[in-house]
Design an enzyme around this catalytic site. Structure first.
Site, PDB file in Angstrom:
ATOM      1  CG  HIS A 152     125.540 -34.684  39.692  1.00 37.62           C
ATOM      2  ND1 HIS A 152     126.523 -33.922  40.265  1.00 37.62           N
ATOM      3  CD2 HIS A 152     124.462 -33.876  39.549  1.00 37.62           C
ATOM      4  CE1 HIS A 152     126.056 -32.697  40.476  1.00 37.62           C
ATOM      5  NE2 HIS A 152     124.814 -32.642  40.048  1.00 37.62           N
TER       6      HIS A 152
ATOM      7  CE  LYS B  82     125.709 -30.597  37.405  1.00 34.20           C
ATOM      8  NZ  LYS B  82     124.379 -30.814  36.830  1.00 34.20           N
TER       9      LYS B  82
ATOM     10  CB  SER C 119     122.294 -33.510  42.052  1.00 34.59           C
ATOM     11  OG  SER C 119     121.066 -32.825  42.034  1.00 34.59           O
TER      12      SER C 119
HETATM   13  C1  LIG Z   1     123.337 -29.957  36.359  1.00 35.49           C
HETATM   14  C2  LIG Z   1     122.245 -30.804  35.874  1.00 35.49           C
HETATM   15  C3  LIG Z   1     121.610 -30.524  34.660  1.00 35.49           C
HETATM   16  C4  LIG Z   1     121.933 -29.305  33.850  1.00 35.49           C
HETATM   17  O1  LIG Z   1     123.143 -29.397  33.182  1.00 35.49           O
HETATM   18  P1  LIG Z   1     123.795 -28.090  32.539  1.00 35.49           P
HETATM   19  O2  LIG Z   1     124.837 -28.610  31.630  1.00 35.49           O
HETATM   20  O3  LIG Z   1     124.325 -27.271  33.665  1.00 35.49           O
HETATM   21  O4  LIG Z   1     122.698 -27.375  31.802  1.00 35.49           O
HETATM   22  C5  LIG Z   1     120.632 -31.388  34.221  1.00 35.49           C
HETATM   23  N1  LIG Z   1     120.271 -32.465  34.942  1.00 35.49           N
HETATM   24  C6  LIG Z   1     120.844 -32.763  36.130  1.00 35.49           C
HETATM   25  C7  LIG Z   1     120.421 -33.977  36.884  1.00 35.49           C
HETATM   26  C8  LIG Z   1     121.852 -31.941  36.640  1.00 35.49           C
HETATM   27  O5  LIG Z   1     122.421 -32.231  37.807  1.00 35.49           O
END
Ligand SMILES: *Cc1c(COP(=O)(O)O)cnc(C)c1O
Length: 400
Positions: free
Chosen positions: A217, A248, A189
């Site tokens: 992502h 997301k 990310s």
């Molecule tokens: C945002 C993210 C998470 C966490 O996801 P949530 O639904 O916000 O708990 C886990 N792994 C990665 C790679 C992320 O970018």
């Protein structure tokens, strides 16, 4: 001073005064209202605009009228609503997987995915840049045999797989052989680069290991209609544990694991995160069902996201900004120095653009950046405005 007073004093010294996130006073979208002023939103993970999509809002409202708001109990007792089941079935279909289990977040999904399957004496092999939730999951499972391979370096991964050849033949205290799990983020990310998933799957086959990808992502972004990284590489059924977030691109909140039917059923019966914590609320679940429906119906929003991302990167490059090696809509604008990144972001905000600085420990020292997140909600005009403000600030700070 007694110990407890000293403890509070230490905590008070550790917190930075005024370090609070900005507060958003509007719905999520191309623009956000912050301190009563409209700011271009260049920093949300709401890739497709689903967080305030009228169809999702209506689905949530209608479901509240019928089912109320809260699930009332953990899913394993009386808290599984018909909507949870519909969401899981639709997600599995969307991912072209046999089954899916929905939990409260991507972070929780990673904890469940790893802790449920692996214990102290099993073996995990993890990319050095994997997300904090994977690192925490490995800690939670108390896995002693933890190996880190260099970021996306398949030579290094294979080296580790050779190193553990003896260890994996040594039975555990329960006389079973240790399980070997290779785990990676799908999209990294901070840089927007992709895991070399086909190569990882090939190595896993060669060395008899399980594979897990955290596609946070990639969901709603990569692959046909946003089906994610497994679809992008046409690896359906080849990655054992596919973890996704619903927070997301899906625009709501939640996380899920998809995979083979027996694996998902095992999680449903054994995962502590599922058994001992209440599931998603009614409006969350109903909105997510609608999000999956919209993605199945059309790839219009996914296409628009990519068009916007490509346009943004092209324009930044033409202005000689360094946007790194991203292969996804994540667009890092490299600045290097941490203080420059902080000042750059502050000046952007003064000029009506909200984009946060990313610095150590999220990225290595000397690699600070502003991470720009385009979305399908942005128009060309919005992007042009954002780019012109970046240009103006860069000239002011003499960083081009
Ligand atoms: C945002 C993210 C998470 C966490 O996801 P949530 O639904 O916000 O708990 C886990 N792994 C990665 C790679 C992320 O970018």
């Amino acid at each position: 001073m007694n110990q407890i007073s000293a403890f509070y004093q230490k905590i008070d010294e550790a917190i930075k005064p005024g370090k609070r996130p900005l507060v958003v006073e509007s719905a999520q979208g191309a623009y956000l209202t912050i301190e009563s002023k409209k700011k271009l939103n260049f920093c949300s993970n709401n890739y497709l605009g689903f967080a305030s999509n009228p169809r999702l809002k209506k689905a949530a409202t209608d479901a509240i009228k019928k089912y109320g708001v809260g699930p009332g109990a953990v899913r394993a007792l009386s808290g599984t609503n018909t909507l949870h089941i519909a969401l899981e079935e639709n997600l599995a279909k969307f991912k072209k997987a046999e089954a899916a289990l929905v939990v409260q977040g991507g972070y929780i999904a990673n904890l469940a995915a790893i802790q449920t399957l692996l214990g102290k004496e099993d073996i995990v092999i993890s990319d050095e840049l994997n997300h904090a939730s994977i690192i925490d999951a490995i800690r939670l499972a108390q896995i002693k045999n933890k190996y880190i391979y260099k970021h996306r370096d398949m030579g290094d991964l294979e080296k580790v797989l050779n190193e553990i050849k003896e260890l994996r033949k040594t039975p555990k205290s329960d006389n079973e052989l240790p399980i070997v799990l290779i785990v990676t983020d799908g999209v990294f990310s901070m840089d927007g680069d992709l895991a070399p998933l086909p190569e990882i799957v090939a190595l896993a086959k060669k060395y008899d290991a399980l594979t897990m990808v955290d596609d946070a992502h990639g969901e709603g972004v990569l692959g046909d209609h946003g089906r994610g990284i497994v679809d992008h590489f046409n690896l359906h059924g080849e990655v054992d544990i596919d973890v996704g977030t619903l927070s997301k691109a899906f625009g709501v909140m939640g996380g899920f694991i998809s995979g083979k039917r027996e694996l998902i059923e095992y999680y449903r019966q054994k995962a502590r995160q599922f058994l001992f914590s209440t599931g998603l609320t009614v409006p969350d679940t109903a909105a997510l069902i609608e999000a999956v429906k919209i993605l199945e119906e059309s790839d219009k929003l996914v296409k628009k996201l990519w068009n916007n991302a490509n346009y943004l990167k092209r324009r930044f490059k033409a202005l000689s900004f360094d946007t790194g090696e991203s292969e996804t809509p994540i667009t890092p604008v490299m600045l290097g120095d941490e203080n420059v990144a902080i000042e750059f972001s502050a000046k952007l905000l003064e000029n009506g653009v909200f984009a946060t600085p990313i610095k150590f420990p999220m990225v290595p020292k000397g690699k600070a950046r502003i991470r720009v997140m385009p979305s399908a909600s942005h128009s060309k005009k919005d992007l042009d405005f954002g780019i012109s403000v970046f240009h103006k600030v860069a000239k002011q700070l003499k960083v081009l």
